[in-house]
Write an enzyme that holds these catalytic residues in place. Structure first.
Site, PDB file in Angstrom:
ATOM      1  N   GLU A  80      -5.849  -2.990  11.040  1.00 49.83           N
ATOM      2  CA  GLU A  80      -6.955  -3.897  11.375  1.00 49.83           C
ATOM      3  C   GLU A  80      -6.754  -5.304  10.822  1.00 49.83           C
ATOM      4  OE1 GLU A  80      -8.344  -1.659   7.622  1.00 49.83           O
ATOM      5  OE2 GLU A  80      -7.148  -1.261   9.428  1.00 49.83           O
TER       6      GLU A  80
ATOM      7  N   HIS B  69       4.057   1.523  12.841  1.00 51.39           N
ATOM      8  CA  HIS B  69       3.118   2.104  13.801  1.00 51.39           C
ATOM      9  C   HIS B  69       3.001   1.100  14.930  1.00 51.39           C
ATOM     10  CE1 HIS B  69      -0.071   4.307  15.590  1.00 51.39           C
ATOM     11  NE2 HIS B  69      -1.093   3.671  15.038  1.00 51.39           N
TER      12      HIS B  69
ATOM     13  N   GLY C  35       0.854  -1.184   0.000  1.00 49.63           N
ATOM     14  CA  GLY C  35       0.000   0.000   0.000  1.00 49.63           C
ATOM     15  C   GLY C  35       0.889   1.233   0.000  1.00 49.63           C
TER      16      GLY C  35
END
Length: 340
Positions: A86, A110, A28
């Protein structure tokens, strides 16, 4: 206040990362930006992706070796997980954890899943973070321009004793050593990042812009004028703040604007707003937001999609699209959804 230590390329063993095989999981925004920069820096990079998927096709078009996630983990020294927050816990459980071996480096950009213990790593692997403070497409565009995006590093587990050096070397390879690298913790990065996104740089700014736009339009002003005043000029002002703080911004604007800024701004962002921010921070610190977000995404994301549709349909988006297509200004596109 702690002394600020900023690491630059001159402080880093830039060759250390080149002796490691890096498996980037995901292609991504961050996966694209980081893997492209790593490759251009001479690193050994493979991509762990779903075979035949859009990301797999895009990555192959850039000349990357791709393979299923489990296989990529098996043959890598460093596993950098760059799929959405997620999805990380389930992919980790099914495809990454069974294939980890002692001494590997499990990396994140993260701290969300590690800090909130959605992912619990084995005690015999290193757990580190390299977090560029910007979107992946900007990580790439700044690197291509000979610059870099400042990054954070953090060490959660250090079983081999060299995790910090590896994190710094990796950060350098994606261009961060050109700008500056700061060490933090998984807790601090996660909680401050979520807070900043929700209350200021994404949620706060978006709500402020839309509310200002609505106030002007409802008062009878042209939506085109409202767009220019509350949205278009935002970038110009933020660029000044980014380069020289609030002081440089106030030095550049008119006396009228500066006086209005300092006398009217606190009437908009008052103690009620600060109290609301404290409530948001409390939800982040307790894990309430993390659980709410994961529950929403795992139950079909209906509320999330509804909010997306409502925001896309807002008048400011329609006005903005018309203005951006009609005016000429420097607007080189950083994102091409078909390629990156």
């Amino acid at each position: 206040m702690d002394n600020l230590k900023i690491y630059l390329d001159k402080d880093i063993n830039k060759d250390l990362i080149k002796n490691k095989r890096i498996a980037v999981i995901g292609f991504g925004s961050q996966g694209y930006g980081q893997s492209m920069n790593l490759k251009d820096s001479g690193c050994d990079v493979i991509l762990g992706l779903r075979s035949g998927g859009n990301s797999d096709k895009k990555a192959k078009n850039y000349g990357f070796t791709t393979m299923p996630i489990a296989e990529a983990v098996k043959c890598a020294d460093i596993v950098q997980i760059l799929i959405p927050d997620e999805l990380q816990a389930e992919v980790y459980k099914q495809e990454i954890l069974p294939n980890l071996r002692a001494g590997q480096y499990l990396m994140f950009s993260h701290g969300f899943n590690i800090h909130f213990k959605k992912i619990v790593a084995p005690e015999n692997v290193n757990v580190i973070m390299v977090a560029p403070k910007g979107p992946g497409h900007t990580v790439r565009s700044e690197y291509e321009a000979g610059k870099g995006v400042p990054s954070l590093i953090a060490i959660y587990q250090d079983v081999t004793g060299d995790s910090k050096e590896i994190a710094l070397s990796y950060a350098s390879a994606i261009g961060a050593g050109r700008a500056g690298i700061i060490e933090t913790t998984f807790k601090e990065e996660t909680e401050t990042d979520l807070f900043g996104e929700q209350t200021v740089i994404c949620g706060g700014v978006s709500a402020l812009i839309k509310t200002g736009f609505e106030t002007l339009v409802e008062a009878g002003y042209s939506p085109y004028m409202a767009y220019f005043e509350v949205l278009h000029e935002m970038k110009l002002i933020v660029d000044l703040i980014n380069q020289g703080g609030l002081a440089d911004m106030r030095y550049s604007i008119s006396n009228t604007a500066e006086y209005g800024d300092m006398t009217r701004g606190p009437k908009i962002i008052d103690n009620n707003v600060k109290n609301s921010m404290k409530e948001v921070l409390k939800d982040i610190q307790s894990g309430k937001f993390a659980d709410e977000f994961l529950t929403e995404m795992q139950s079909g994301a209906k509320k999330f999609q509804q909010l997306r549709e409502e925001n896309r349909a807002h008048q400011i988006e329609k006005v903005g699209e018309e203005i951006r297509s009609s005016f000429i200004w420097s607007n080189k596109k950083i994102i091409d959804r078909n390629k990156n």
